[in-house]
Design an enzyme around this catalytic site. Structure first.
Site, PDB file in Angstrom:
ATOM      1  N   ASP A 160      -0.919 -14.426 -11.774  1.00 11.64           N
ATOM      2  CA  ASP A 160       0.021 -14.402 -12.907  1.00 11.64           C
ATOM      3  C   ASP A 160       0.083 -15.728 -13.661  1.00 11.64           C
ATOM      4  O   ASP A 160       1.120 -16.073 -14.234  1.00 11.64           O
ATOM      5  CB  ASP A 160       1.441 -14.004 -12.442  1.00 11.64           C
ATOM      6  CG  ASP A 160       1.416 -12.745 -11.604  1.00 11.64           C
ATOM      7  OD1 ASP A 160       0.753 -11.795 -12.021  1.00 11.64           O
ATOM      8  OD2 ASP A 160       2.034 -12.732 -10.526  1.00 11.64           O
ATOM      9  N   LYS A 212      -4.072 -15.749 -17.200  1.00 11.65           N
ATOM     10  CA  LYS A 212      -5.523 -15.710 -17.436  1.00 11.65           C
ATOM     11  C   LYS A 212      -5.869 -14.815 -18.620  1.00 11.65           C
ATOM     12  O   LYS A 212      -6.738 -15.132 -19.418  1.00 11.65           O
ATOM     13  CB  LYS A 212      -6.251 -15.197 -16.178  1.00 11.65           C
ATOM     14  CG  LYS A 212      -6.121 -16.125 -15.003  1.00 11.65           C
ATOM     15  CD  LYS A 212      -6.747 -15.528 -13.757  1.00 11.65           C
ATOM     16  CE  LYS A 212      -5.979 -14.379 -13.159  1.00 11.65           C
ATOM     17  NZ  LYS A 212      -4.691 -14.705 -12.546  1.00 11.65           N
ATOM     18  N   GLY A 265      -2.785  -7.473 -13.495  1.00 12.75           N
ATOM     19  CA  GLY A 265      -2.167  -7.071 -14.752  1.00 12.75           C
ATOM     20  C   GLY A 265      -2.335  -8.224 -15.714  1.00 12.75           C
ATOM     21  O   GLY A 265      -1.629  -9.214 -15.617  1.00 12.75           O
ATOM     22  N   HIS A 266      -3.315  -8.134 -16.583  1.00  9.38           N
ATOM     23  CA  HIS A 266      -3.581  -9.238 -17.508  1.00  9.38           C
ATOM     24  C   HIS A 266      -2.899  -8.951 -18.842  1.00  9.38           C
ATOM     25  O   HIS A 266      -3.235  -8.008 -19.540  1.00  9.38           O
ATOM     26  CB  HIS A 266      -5.091  -9.427 -17.684  1.00  9.38           C
ATOM     27  CG  HIS A 266      -5.726  -9.967 -16.439  1.00  9.38           C
ATOM     28  ND1 HIS A 266      -7.074 -10.121 -16.285  1.00  9.38           N
ATOM     29  CD2 HIS A 266      -5.168 -10.407 -15.294  1.00  9.38           C
ATOM     30  CE1 HIS A 266      -7.312 -10.629 -15.077  1.00  9.38           C
ATOM     31  NE2 HIS A 266      -6.177 -10.801 -14.467  1.00  9.38           N
ATOM     32  N   THR A 289       0.576  -4.404  -3.968  1.00  4.41           N
ATOM     33  CA  THR A 289       0.884  -3.642  -5.182  1.00  4.41           C
ATOM     34  C   THR A 289       0.692  -2.138  -4.923  1.00  4.41           C
ATOM     35  O   THR A 289       0.965  -1.327  -5.802  1.00  4.41           O
ATOM     36  CB  THR A 289      -0.039  -4.066  -6.343  1.00  4.41           C
ATOM     37  OG1 THR A 289      -1.391  -3.800  -5.970  1.00  4.41           O
ATOM     38  CG2 THR A 289       0.120  -5.537  -6.685  1.00  4.41           C
ATOM     39  N   GLN A 325      -6.023 -12.151  -9.939  1.00  2.79           N
ATOM     40  CA  GLN A 325      -5.157 -12.755  -8.909  1.00  2.79           C
ATOM     41  C   GLN A 325      -5.282 -14.286  -8.991  1.00  2.79           C
ATOM     42  O   GLN A 325      -5.553 -14.808 -10.058  1.00  2.79           O
ATOM     43  CB  GLN A 325      -5.480 -12.226  -7.503  1.00  2.79           C
ATOM     44  CG  GLN A 325      -5.061 -10.771  -7.280  1.00  2.79           C
ATOM     45  CD  GLN A 325      -6.080  -9.773  -7.772  1.00  2.79           C
ATOM     46  OE1 GLN A 325      -7.263  -9.898  -7.494  1.00  2.79           O
ATOM     47  NE2 GLN A 325      -5.642  -8.776  -8.501  1.00  2.79           N
ATOM     48  N   ALA A 374       3.358  -7.853 -14.016  1.00  6.79           N
ATOM     49  CA  ALA A 374       2.818  -7.013 -15.091  1.00  6.79           C
ATOM     50  C   ALA A 374       2.364  -5.661 -14.549  1.00  6.79           C
ATOM     51  O   ALA A 374       2.299  -4.686 -15.285  1.00  6.79           O
ATOM     52  CB  ALA A 374       1.651  -7.712 -15.773  1.00  6.79           C
TER      53      ALA A 374
HETATM   54  P1  IMP Z   1      -2.785  -6.130  -3.036  1.00  9.83           P
HETATM   55  O1  IMP Z   1      -3.972  -6.881  -3.495  1.00  9.83           O
HETATM   56  O2  IMP Z   1      -2.265  -5.179  -4.077  1.00  9.83           O
HETATM   57  O3  IMP Z   1      -2.933  -5.479  -1.710  1.00  9.83           O
HETATM   58  O4  IMP Z   1      -1.600  -7.198  -2.834  1.00  9.83           O
HETATM   59  C1  IMP Z   1      -1.704  -8.262  -1.901  1.00  9.83           C
HETATM   60  C2  IMP Z   1      -0.850  -9.432  -2.347  1.00  9.83           C
HETATM   61  O5  IMP Z   1      -1.403  -9.979  -3.526  1.00  9.83           O
HETATM   62  C3  IMP Z   1       0.605  -9.064  -2.691  1.00  9.83           C
HETATM   63  O6  IMP Z   1       1.421 -10.185  -2.376  1.00  9.83           O
HETATM   64  C4  IMP Z   1       0.561  -8.890  -4.193  1.00  9.83           C
HETATM   65  O7  IMP Z   1       1.825  -9.111  -4.781  1.00  9.83           O
HETATM   66  C5  IMP Z   1      -0.442  -9.956  -4.575  1.00  9.83           C
HETATM   67  N1  IMP Z   1      -1.156  -9.636  -5.806  1.00  9.83           N
HETATM   68  C6  IMP Z   1      -2.149  -8.749  -5.968  1.00  9.83           C
HETATM   69  N2  IMP Z   1      -2.587  -8.747  -7.228  1.00  9.83           N
HETATM   70  C7  IMP Z   1      -1.867  -9.666  -7.882  1.00  9.83           C
HETATM   71  C8  IMP Z   1      -1.881 -10.160  -9.229  1.00  9.83           C
HETATM   72  O8  IMP Z   1      -2.673  -9.757 -10.085  1.00  9.83           O
HETATM   73  N3  IMP Z   1      -0.976 -11.143  -9.516  1.00  9.83           N
HETATM   74  C9  IMP Z   1      -0.138 -11.643  -8.576  1.00  9.83           C
HETATM   75  N4  IMP Z   1      -0.094 -11.224  -7.327  1.00  9.83           N
HETATM   76  C10 IMP Z   1      -0.951 -10.241  -6.978  1.00  9.83           C
END
Ligand code: IMP
Length: 424
Positions: free
Chosen positions: A13, A16, A40-41, A130, A225, A300
């Site tokens: 977040d 990017k 979520g960009h 997520t 991420q 997002a």
């Molecule tokens: P997952 O990748 O959806 O399994 O999530 C694993 C961890 O990464 C969790 O803490 C999510 O909140 C975090 N996470 C995954 N994608 C994003 C992102 O795009 N931005 C911020 N945190 C993310």
């Protein structure tokens, strides 16, 4: 031509999407190399906000082709919705501008269910995923069970799908977590989305990018991420399931390490995190609340409120080092306007010692933060367009960070819009 990288240096977040959007005009190809619709960009232009999950952020520019690389995991259902959102842009011919690696893996409906079952079974230890099926899909990839985009061109792919789905259902039952689902509905939606996916162009992206590079095309690899969510170098197990750091661009696109050029590292002027896991500089007071409110810190993808805290220079230095960052971009400087005093974490007290590197355990019981206090600024930055307009206290903040990180800060973002971007 070298391939440039753009990466988030914190827990995601960082903004990017906005920066890729700003930089896209200089590149022929924008390529996503890892992650999936957990990202979520957010891009904002002409007064409208757009959120992309799987599609690279170059899609809104006429000149750029957009590649979804082999390291990405695609949920056809979410992808179809993203394409439908693009339909509102007259003249945006995404079919001509979007290329998908045959080696990218597919997120099946049962991967999402497995994610939910796994999280529910963890209770308090849950990752805060997520719930987009990311972990289970990468597990099937490394377990050599996954279904890839290229498989959709094979006659027997549906048999392979059914076998994997049946295995997943048995696994969901194993978790003993109450997950309600209607498989028939999920599958109807999935197969409709597969049809849409199949109407796009599939490529052997490593070959495509190699030839493009040879032909002198400029390529920007867009990370998702953040570095501290990297499966190897992040705050494991509270991480995502892919390599979000620079090396992930090589494996996620098939680009050789010696072909990497600039590494753009993006960070917020403070720190945020969604989901569970350690966060040494997290604030639970009015200052944290102000950052969240002014910075509109809500996920997002999930809409969850983000945890907020001061800038953690120990973690940021680590990310600069692991990624080999060559240029920094500081986002959301405007959110810090109005604080009398700012704090920056410059060291940790860890097992009785003061250290300046990220140790193995950064849970609150292991780490106390050491802060340097800096003077804040009051001016509203959001209308500023030149570096010379920035308040002197902000310049001191920027110069301090540059010195500590030994890397120049080339862009200071002062608002969400494309135009609110100051080049230095
Ligand atoms: P997952 O990748 O959806 O399994 O999530 C694993 C961890 O990464 C969790 O803490 C999510 O909140 C975090 N996470 C995954 N994608 C994003 C992102 O795009 N931005 C911020 N945190 C993310």
């Amino acid at each position: 031509m070298a391939v440039d990288l753009l990466l988030g240096l914190q827990w995601g977040d960082e903004g990017k999407g906005k920066i890729v959007d700003v930089l896209t005009k200089d590149y022929d190809i924008i390529a996503r190399f890892q992650g999936g619709p957990n990202a979520g960009h957010t891009l904002e232009f002409d007064g409208i906000k757009h959120v992309l999950h799987t599609i690279p952020s170059g899609i809104f520019h006429d000149n750029a082709l957009n590649v979804i690389g082999n390291g990405v995991v695609i949920d056809p259902v979410i992808f179809k919705k993203e394409l439908e959102n693009l339909d509102q842009f007259e003249g945006l011919d995404y079919k001509a501008k979007l290329l998908i690696s045959r080696k990218a893996h597919l997120i099946l409906p049962t991967h999402r269910l497995l994610d939910a079952a796994s999280e529910a079974s963890k209770g308090k230890a849950k990752i805060g995923s997520t719930l987009k099926g990311i972990g289970p899909t990468y597990m099937d990839k490394t377990g050599r069970n996954g279904i890839r985009v290229g498989d959709l061109e094979l006659a027997d792919w549906k048999d392979r799908y059914s076998a994997l789905r049946d295995k997943h259902i048995a696994m969901i039952d194993f978790y003993d977590a109450k997950i309600d689902y209607n498989l028939e509905e999920l599958e109807t939606e999935f197969f409709k989305a597969i049809k849409v996916l199949k109407s796009l162009k599939f490529i052997d992206s490593e070959e495509y990018l190699y030839q493009a590079q040879k032909a002198g095309k400029s390529i920007l690899a867009e990370g998702a991420q953040g570095s501290l969510l990297d499966i190897d170098f992040g705050t494991y197990p509270f991480v995502t399931s892919s390599n979000t750091t620079a090396a992930g661009a090589c494996t996620g696109l098939g680009v050789a390490p010696n072909q990497i050029g600039e590494v753009f590292g993006i960070f917020k002027a403070y720190t945020t995190r969604v989901g569970s896991g350690p966060f040494p500089t997290e604030l639970f007071d009015e200052d944290g609340e102000t950052m969240g409110r002014v910075g509109n810190e809500f996920g997002a993808t999930t809409g969850r409120p983000r945890r907020c805290g001061w800038l953690d220079l120990v973690a940021l230095k680590y990310a600069v080092q692991v990624n080999g960052v060559t240029q920094l971009m500081m986002m959301k400087g405007d959110v810090l306007s109005g604080f009398d005093t700012l704090k920056v974490c410059t060291a940790y007290k860890y097992k009785g010692e003061t250290i300046e590197h990220l140790p193995y355990n950064i849970e609150p019981e292991n780490v106390d933060v050491v802060y340097k206090e800096m003077k804040g600024w009051q001016a509203d930055l959001t209308g500023m367009t030149e570096a010379s307009q920035l308040p002197s206290a902000l310049m001191e903040y920027i110069e301090f960070l540059e010195k500590e990180l030994q890397t120049p800060i080339k862009i200071v973002s002062v608002g969400p819009d494309r135009t609110q971007t100051i080049l230095r």
